[in-house]
Design a protein around this motif. Structure first.
Motif, PDB file in Angstrom:
ATOM      1  N   MET A   1     -12.004 -30.622  -6.714  1.00  0.00           N
ATOM      2  CA  MET A   1     -12.129 -29.485  -5.803  1.00  0.00           C
ATOM      3  C   MET A   1     -11.344 -29.654  -4.610  1.00  0.00           C
ATOM      4  SD  MET A   1     -13.129 -26.401  -4.904  1.00  0.00           S
ATOM      5  CE  MET A   1     -14.803 -25.598  -5.488  1.00  0.00           C
ATOM      6  N   LEU A   2     -10.673 -28.285  -4.084  1.00  0.00           N
ATOM      7  CA  LEU A   2      -9.677 -28.443  -3.044  1.00  0.00           C
ATOM      8  C   LEU A   2     -10.367 -27.833  -1.766  1.00  0.00           C
ATOM      9  CD1 LEU A   2      -6.970 -28.580  -1.527  1.00  0.00           C
ATOM     10  CD2 LEU A   2      -6.369 -26.246  -2.372  1.00  0.00           C
ATOM     11  N   TYR A   3     -10.500 -28.737  -0.621  1.00  0.00           N
ATOM     12  CA  TYR A   3     -11.298 -28.399   0.434  1.00  0.00           C
ATOM     13  C   TYR A   3     -10.184 -28.112   1.731  1.00  0.00           C
ATOM     14  CZ  TYR A   3     -15.521 -30.081  -2.065  1.00  0.00           C
ATOM     15  OH  TYR A   3     -16.130 -30.095  -2.871  1.00  0.00           O
ATOM     16  N   ILE A   4     -10.436 -26.831   2.560  1.00  0.00           N
ATOM     17  CA  ILE A   4      -9.693 -26.875   3.718  1.00  0.00           C
ATOM     18  C   ILE A   4     -10.743 -27.021   4.684  1.00  0.00           C
ATOM     19  CG2 ILE A   4      -8.219 -25.186   4.625  1.00  0.00           C
ATOM     20  CD1 ILE A   4      -7.637 -24.964   2.046  1.00  0.00           C
ATOM     21  N   VAL A   5     -10.298 -28.228   5.500  1.00  0.00           N
ATOM     22  CA  VAL A   5     -11.557 -28.773   6.340  1.00  0.00           C
ATOM     23  C   VAL A   5     -11.034 -28.651   7.749  1.00  0.00           C
ATOM     24  CG1 VAL A   5     -12.763 -30.940   7.041  1.00  0.00           C
ATOM     25  CG2 VAL A   5     -11.935 -30.428   4.623  1.00  0.00           C
ATOM     26  N   GLY A   6     -11.845 -27.786   8.702  1.00  0.00           N
ATOM     27  CA  GLY A   6     -11.675 -27.789  10.250  1.00  0.00           C
ATOM     28  C   GLY A   6     -12.271 -29.228  10.670  1.00  0.00           C
ATOM     29  N   VAL A   7     -11.267 -29.786  11.258  1.00  0.00           N
ATOM     30  CA  VAL A   7     -11.661 -31.113  11.981  1.00  0.00           C
ATOM     31  C   VAL A   7     -12.199 -30.980  13.431  1.00  0.00           C
ATOM     32  CG1 VAL A   7     -10.450 -32.418  10.227  1.00  0.00           C
ATOM     33  CG2 VAL A   7      -9.557 -31.828  12.420  1.00  0.00           C
ATOM     34  N   GLY A   8     -12.209 -29.808  13.874  1.00  0.00           N
ATOM     35  CA  GLY A   8     -12.748 -29.507  15.291  1.00  0.00           C
ATOM     36  C   GLY A   8     -11.479 -29.415  16.263  1.00  0.00           C
ATOM     37  N   PRO A   9     -11.752 -29.305  17.586  1.00  0.00           N
ATOM     38  CA  PRO A   9     -10.879 -29.260  18.627  1.00  0.00           C
ATOM     39  C   PRO A   9     -10.119 -30.395  19.096  1.00  0.00           C
ATOM     40  CG  PRO A   9     -13.090 -28.822  19.445  1.00  0.00           C
ATOM     41  CD  PRO A   9     -13.409 -29.246  18.203  1.00  0.00           C
ATOM     42  N   GLY A  10     -10.614 -31.504  18.893  1.00  0.00           N
ATOM     43  CA  GLY A  10      -9.963 -32.509  19.238  1.00  0.00           C
ATOM     44  C   GLY A  10     -11.021 -33.921  19.625  1.00  0.00           C
ATOM     45  N   ASP A  11     -12.108 -33.798  20.446  1.00  0.00           N
ATOM     46  CA  ASP A  11     -13.111 -34.770  20.681  1.00  0.00           C
ATOM     47  C   ASP A  11     -13.525 -35.184  19.306  1.00  0.00           C
ATOM     48  OD1 ASP A  11     -15.564 -35.736  21.096  1.00  0.00           O
ATOM     49  OD2 ASP A  11     -16.305 -34.537  22.795  1.00  0.00           O
ATOM     50  N   PRO A  12     -13.533 -36.457  18.911  1.00  0.00           N
ATOM     51  CA  PRO A  12     -14.001 -36.881  17.547  1.00  0.00           C
ATOM     52  C   PRO A  12     -15.410 -36.667  17.499  1.00  0.00           C
ATOM     53  CG  PRO A  12     -12.851 -38.600  18.907  1.00  0.00           C
ATOM     54  CD  PRO A  12     -13.102 -37.490  19.806  1.00  0.00           C
ATOM     55  N   GLU A  13     -16.170 -36.253  18.200  1.00  0.00           N
ATOM     56  CA  GLU A  13     -17.564 -35.961  18.197  1.00  0.00           C
ATOM     57  C   GLU A  13     -17.752 -34.394  17.866  1.00  0.00           C
ATOM     58  OE1 GLU A  13     -20.421 -37.236  21.110  1.00  0.00           O
ATOM     59  OE2 GLU A  13     -19.961 -39.704  20.427  1.00  0.00           O
ATOM     60  N   LEU A  14     -16.891 -33.487  17.981  1.00  0.00           N
ATOM     61  CA  LEU A  14     -17.010 -32.317  17.878  1.00  0.00           C
ATOM     62  C   LEU A  14     -16.733 -31.797  16.409  1.00  0.00           C
ATOM     63  CD1 LEU A  14     -16.174 -30.404  21.145  1.00  0.00           C
ATOM     64  CD2 LEU A  14     -18.298 -30.290  19.884  1.00  0.00           C
ATOM     65  N   ILE A  15     -16.675 -32.879  15.421  1.00  0.00           N
ATOM     66  CA  ILE A  15     -16.376 -32.839  13.993  1.00  0.00           C
ATOM     67  C   ILE A  15     -17.951 -32.467  13.461  1.00  0.00           C
ATOM     68  CG2 ILE A  15     -16.473 -35.138  13.408  1.00  0.00           C
ATOM     69  CD1 ILE A  15     -14.113 -34.519  11.448  1.00  0.00           C
ATOM     70  N   THR A  16     -17.975 -31.763  12.190  1.00  0.00           N
ATOM     71  CA  THR A  16     -19.295 -31.820  11.433  1.00  0.00           C
ATOM     72  C   THR A  16     -19.467 -32.770  10.565  1.00  0.00           C
ATOM     73  OG1 THR A  16     -18.508 -30.431   9.752  1.00  0.00           O
ATOM     74  CG2 THR A  16     -19.173 -29.058  11.718  1.00  0.00           C
ATOM     75  N   LEU A  17     -20.740 -32.957  10.419  1.00  0.00           N
ATOM     76  CA  LEU A  17     -21.105 -33.984   9.392  1.00  0.00           C
ATOM     77  C   LEU A  17     -20.550 -33.679   7.735  1.00  0.00           C
ATOM     78  CD1 LEU A  17     -24.861 -34.284   9.917  1.00  0.00           C
ATOM     79  CD2 LEU A  17     -23.076 -35.666  11.081  1.00  0.00           C
ATOM     80  N   LYS A  18     -20.560 -32.504   7.794  1.00  0.00           N
ATOM     81  CA  LYS A  18     -19.871 -31.825   6.436  1.00  0.00           C
ATOM     82  C   LYS A  18     -18.128 -32.305   6.060  1.00  0.00           C
ATOM     83  CE  LYS A  18     -20.489 -27.824   3.425  1.00  0.00           C
ATOM     84  NZ  LYS A  18     -21.832 -27.788   2.978  1.00  0.00           N
ATOM     85  N   ALA A  19     -17.765 -32.211   7.388  1.00  0.00           N
ATOM     86  CA  ALA A  19     -16.256 -32.406   7.437  1.00  0.00           C
ATOM     87  C   ALA A  19     -16.008 -33.929   7.441  1.00  0.00           C
ATOM     88  CB  ALA A  19     -15.622 -31.862   8.704  1.00  0.00           C
ATOM     89  N   VAL A  20     -16.771 -34.762   8.003  1.00  0.00           N
ATOM     90  CA  VAL A  20     -16.671 -36.182   7.934  1.00  0.00           C
ATOM     91  C   VAL A  20     -16.958 -36.514   6.602  1.00  0.00           C
ATOM     92  CG1 VAL A  20     -17.929 -38.330   8.603  1.00  0.00           C
ATOM     93  CG2 VAL A  20     -17.406 -36.571  10.237  1.00  0.00           C
ATOM     94  N   LYS A  21     -17.964 -36.101   5.683  1.00  0.00           N
ATOM     95  CA  LYS A  21     -18.212 -36.486   4.271  1.00  0.00           C
ATOM     96  C   LYS A  21     -17.013 -36.039   3.425  1.00  0.00           C
ATOM     97  CE  LYS A  21     -23.172 -36.713   4.134  1.00  0.00           C
ATOM     98  NZ  LYS A  21     -24.500 -36.245   3.670  1.00  0.00           N
ATOM     99  N   ALA A  22     -16.660 -34.817   3.684  1.00  0.00           N
ATOM    100  CA  ALA A  22     -15.433 -34.331   2.762  1.00  0.00           C
ATOM    101  C   ALA A  22     -14.248 -35.177   2.942  1.00  0.00           C
ATOM    102  CB  ALA A  22     -15.033 -32.860   3.094  1.00  0.00           C
ATOM    103  N   LEU A  23     -14.132 -35.667   4.179  1.00  0.00           N
ATOM    104  CA  LEU A  23     -12.654 -36.521   4.349  1.00  0.00           C
ATOM    105  C   LEU A  23     -12.811 -37.883   3.844  1.00  0.00           C
ATOM    106  CD1 LEU A  23     -11.690 -35.409   8.086  1.00  0.00           C
ATOM    107  CD2 LEU A  23     -10.654 -34.755   5.941  1.00  0.00           C
ATOM    108  N   GLU A  24     -14.203 -38.157   4.077  1.00  0.00           N
ATOM    109  CA  GLU A  24     -14.288 -39.638   3.172  1.00  0.00           C
ATOM    110  C   GLU A  24     -14.281 -39.529   1.739  1.00  0.00           C
ATOM    111  OE1 GLU A  24     -17.463 -41.441   6.388  1.00  0.00           O
ATOM    112  OE2 GLU A  24     -18.180 -40.765   4.441  1.00  0.00           O
ATOM    113  N   ARG A  25     -14.703 -38.321   1.132  1.00  0.00           N
ATOM    114  CA  ARG A  25     -14.834 -38.119  -0.119  1.00  0.00           C
ATOM    115  C   ARG A  25     -13.318 -37.960  -0.761  1.00  0.00           C
ATOM    116  NH1 ARG A  25     -18.229 -34.065   0.011  1.00  0.00           N
ATOM    117  NH2 ARG A  25     -16.720 -32.526  -0.722  1.00  0.00           N
TER     118      ARG A  25
END
Lengths: 203, 203
Positions: A1-25
């Motif tokens: 699957m192709l995911y378009i992932v919003g990683v948030g505005p800059g603060d590394p803690e303002l990323i969602t759990l879902k984005a973190v998992k997708a980027l890892e996977r």
């Protein structure tokens, strides 16, 4: 699957759990240089998009997405000013999923004490920049992603003169070290602002 | 410190790391019943806000925030349709920090294939609901948080009749099990939609 992932505005803690998992996977993560730098990916995983190579790289990713998980990472949220990229992905004709993120638009609203229901959002991060005069609505303020080039910023400065009855704020590096919110009073401040700046016209 | 925390649109993975940490750290977490239920907090930690008790509970939280970390949790993002709550917090006169989250507004845009730069957002989740006719801008679609009561929804249905040239989508339970996106063609579908529905008028 192709995911378009919003990683948030800059603060590394303002990323969602879902984005973190997708980027890892994902086996490959594509993005503009500034996004990839933020994510600190391995060389094998990162796919740098440039204006010149993006069509070819996106086609390769689309092919790979039939058998592997692949990501395209974008600053903020993909539904805020990335429609040109999303249109290109749609043209590839493969299934994809958007993983929404926190946009710097929302941070700008929080800093300015405004609500999405009382603003119109305008982006000039696009090939055909939107003009402020097309977005005037009674009772609404404006939130603008300013152009990335000096010529565009000079034109925005001229447009802003029509809003002398409003408070004009320049916000830089929202949620990042060195974040700064100041009243925009000089042309040079706009010209020299970072690529990640936001202008709020609070009326 | 007092934190106003956006907990995302519903999917437990669409919360940010920063919100998770704040909710863990806070000694008390206040919110409407539906938000507290989602978060599964202990009885000692959760502070249920109701229309009747909110002024008193918010005052207690503000006092406690001088010496402890306390949170107010809201669905989605606090800058999307929570300005009445934020105004009440500002009136308390204590320092507070907004922790932005992912809004169902952004999910609605992703599902509809729209971009924030091509819509105007309207909320009818407020004491003075915004009308669709006040938000008409050439080239822009509308994203509406519909009223929570039957009378308001009937009025919205009447207003929607003016947009017969547009595609009207009803989105329910975005990012939650049972998510549904359908064309809105019958008054009863709007009347019976869940509290967490979004209407998109795609023109």
């Amino acid at each position: 699957m192709l995911y378009i992932v919003g990683v948030g505005p800059g603060d590394p803690e303002l990323i969602t759990l879902k984005a973190v998992k997708a980027l890892e996977r994902c086996e490959r993560v594509a993005g503009w240089r500034s996004v990839l730098l933020r994510l600190g990916l391995s060389e094998e995983k990162a796919v740098e998009l440039t204006y010149r190579n993006q069509e070819e790289r996106l086609r390769e990713l689309a092919e790979l997405s039939a058998s592997r998980d692949v990501c395209i990472a974008v600053h903020g949220d993909p539904t805020v000013s990335d429609w040109e990229l999303l249109d290109r992905v749609r043209e590839l004709g493969v299934p994809f999923e958007v993983i929404n993120g926190v946009s710097s638009l929302n941070l700008a609203l929080a800093r300015a004490g405004l609500d999405m229901a009382h603003v119109v959002f305008i982006t000039q991060h696009a090939r055909s920049p939107q003009s402020l005069s097309d977005a005037a609505l009674p009772g609404r303020s404006l939130v603008v992603f300013p152009p990335l080039d000096a010529k565009g910023r000079s034109e925005l400065w001229e447009e802003l003169k029509r809003f002398s009855q409003c408070k004009i704020l320049l916000m830089e590096r929202l949620s990042l070290p060195g974040e700064r919110v100041v009243e925009l009073k000089e042309r040079e401040h706009l010209l020299n602002a970072t690529d990640l700046s936001v202008v709020v016209v609070k009326c």
